[in-house]
Motif scaffolding. Structure first.
Motif, PDB file in Angstrom:
ATOM      1  N   GLN A  43       0.904  -1.026   0.072  1.00 25.93           N
ATOM      2  CA  GLN A  43       0.085  -0.028  -0.041  1.00 25.93           C
ATOM      3  C   GLN A  43       0.730   1.247   0.024  1.00 25.93           C
ATOM      4  O   GLN A  43       0.614   2.276  -0.889  1.00 25.93           O
ATOM      5  CB  GLN A  43      -1.048   0.070   1.269  1.00 25.93           C
ATOM      6  N   ALA A  46       2.542   2.043  -3.261  1.00 28.29           N
ATOM      7  CA  ALA A  46       1.568   2.399  -4.539  1.00 28.29           C
ATOM      8  C   ALA A  46       1.429   3.920  -4.055  1.00 28.29           C
ATOM      9  O   ALA A  46       1.050   4.922  -5.181  1.00 28.29           O
ATOM     10  CB  ALA A  46       0.375   1.710  -4.494  1.00 28.29           C
ATOM     11  N   GLN A  47       1.344   4.286  -2.927  1.00 31.24           N
ATOM     12  CA  GLN A  47       0.777   5.737  -2.302  1.00 31.24           C
ATOM     13  C   GLN A  47       2.124   6.477  -2.946  1.00 31.24           C
ATOM     14  O   GLN A  47       1.963   7.557  -3.429  1.00 31.24           O
ATOM     15  CB  GLN A  47       0.444   5.525  -0.959  1.00 31.24           C
ATOM     16  N   LEU A  49       4.282   5.914  -5.156  1.00 31.14           N
ATOM     17  CA  LEU A  49       4.566   5.962  -6.641  1.00 31.14           C
ATOM     18  C   LEU A  49       3.388   7.141  -7.104  1.00 31.14           C
ATOM     19  O   LEU A  49       3.682   7.593  -8.321  1.00 31.14           O
ATOM     20  CB  LEU A  49       4.392   4.606  -7.268  1.00 31.14           C
ATOM     21  N   THR A  50       2.564   7.056  -6.637  1.00 30.33           N
ATOM     22  CA  THR A  50       1.499   8.140  -7.254  1.00 30.33           C
ATOM     23  C   THR A  50       2.000   9.672  -6.891  1.00 30.33           C
ATOM     24  O   THR A  50       1.809  10.376  -7.928  1.00 30.33           O
ATOM     25  CB  THR A  50       0.071   8.206  -6.244  1.00 30.33           C
ATOM     26  N   ASP A  51       2.628   9.999  -6.014  1.00 32.52           N
ATOM     27  CA  ASP A  51       3.408  11.102  -5.596  1.00 32.52           C
ATOM     28  C   ASP A  51       4.562  11.731  -6.445  1.00 32.52           C
ATOM     29  O   ASP A  51       5.062  12.787  -6.452  1.00 32.52           O
ATOM     30  CB  ASP A  51       3.059  11.564  -4.094  1.00 32.52           C
ATOM     31  N   GLN A  74       6.539  -3.077  -8.298  1.00 28.95           N
ATOM     32  CA  GLN A  74       5.165  -2.422  -8.985  1.00 28.95           C
ATOM     33  C   GLN A  74       5.481  -1.524 -10.009  1.00 28.95           C
ATOM     34  O   GLN A  74       4.721  -1.557 -11.285  1.00 28.95           O
ATOM     35  CB  GLN A  74       4.670  -1.530  -7.772  1.00 28.95           C
ATOM     36  N   ALA A  75       6.942  -0.915 -10.035  1.00 29.29           N
ATOM     37  CA  ALA A  75       7.229  -0.183 -11.143  1.00 29.29           C
ATOM     38  C   ALA A  75       8.743   0.086 -11.430  1.00 29.29           C
ATOM     39  O   ALA A  75       9.434   1.304 -11.376  1.00 29.29           O
ATOM     40  CB  ALA A  75       6.691   1.357 -10.826  1.00 29.29           C
ATOM     41  N   ARG A  78      10.265   2.813 -13.464  1.00 30.73           N
ATOM     42  CA  ARG A  78      10.552   3.962 -13.079  1.00 30.73           C
ATOM     43  C   ARG A  78      11.787   4.330 -12.396  1.00 30.73           C
ATOM     44  O   ARG A  78      12.135   5.630 -11.864  1.00 30.73           O
ATOM     45  CB  ARG A  78       9.223   4.627 -12.426  1.00 30.73           C
TER      46      ARG A  78
END
Length: 238
Positions: A43, A46-47, A49-51, A74-75, A78
């Protein structure tokens, strides 16, 4: 322009953890996110990576390294470079749960200082056990935290996944850095990580415990500076 350096700290740590290291690094854009707001590494990753920017260099220490592993799972595309410091990549053993929960209760009843003082013998190399300034720095960081944040960070540690199998997908320089006397994230834990990512650069600091960033900031800075240059070179040749 240099890629931003994202620094993820450990349990009960804040930006002060990185200050000794940053004094020995050249000027570079840096982002030090809050390690809170989620009950699992999945969690929180993901939080974050959004920002965060579209591309960045990622350094994780201890709990932060668990979240960094989740972020690359997850990424991976990047992340221009990944540095894992003082990390245990294995899923947490169920037997550890009771002790971790007891520390939360201790923090609620007796304060954060009592937690740090209990863990202190496992935090640093034996030669630093009498270092009251270093102990005080850890206590001060912890006292700026809250019991709820500690609970969230403990939940992250308890629920972490073994993500070693995801590392081959990372097409970026990987640095693994640990202390030879780390009683929490042992040399064996780091050897397991290296087996999963044989192309990684692995450095073990001698006479160093878990808090390598505070025990040996100059040595950490040298290793990270080389990794940063290599990562940025790889980006420029794409």
């Amino acid at each position: 322009m240099s890629l931003p350096l994202v620094l993820l700290g450990g349990t009960l740590c804040d930006g002060a953890l990185w200050q000794p290291l940053c004094r020995h690094l050249p000027p570079q854009p840096m982002i030090i996110p809050e390690m809170s707001g989620a009950d699992s590494a999945e969690q929180l990753a993901a939080q974050l990576l959004t920002d965060l920017p579209a591309r960045f260099l990622l350094v994780g220490f201890s709990l932060g390294a668990l979240v960094a592993l989740e972020m690359q799972a997850q990424a991976a595309q990047r992340i221009a470079g990944l540095a894992l410091l003082a990390v245990n990549p294995l899923a947490d053993a169920p037997v550890n749960a009771a002790g971790r929960i007891a520390l939360i209760d201790r923090a609620a009843k007796n304060g954060m200082r009592s937690v740090i003082e209990q863990l202190w013998p496992r935090y640093v190399h034996a030669s630093r056990l009498a270092d009251r300034e270093l102990l005080g720095a850890l206590v001060t960081m912890a006292e700026r935290s809250s019991v709820e944040r500690f609970r969230q960070q403990t939940a992250i540690a308890l629920q972490r996944r073994d993500l070693r199998h995801t590392l081959p997908a990372l097409q970026a320089p990987l640095l693994i850095l640990n202390g030879d006397s780390d009683a929490i994230c042992t040399p064996e834990h780091h050897h397991l990580l290296v087996k999963a990512a044989p192309a990684a650069r692995h450095i073990t600091l001698e006479q160093c415990g878990h808090f390598l960033l505070l025990e040996q900031p100059q040595a950490c800075a040298r290793a990270l500076q080389t990794w940063i240059k290599r990562s940025e070179l790889c980006v420029s040749t794409l």
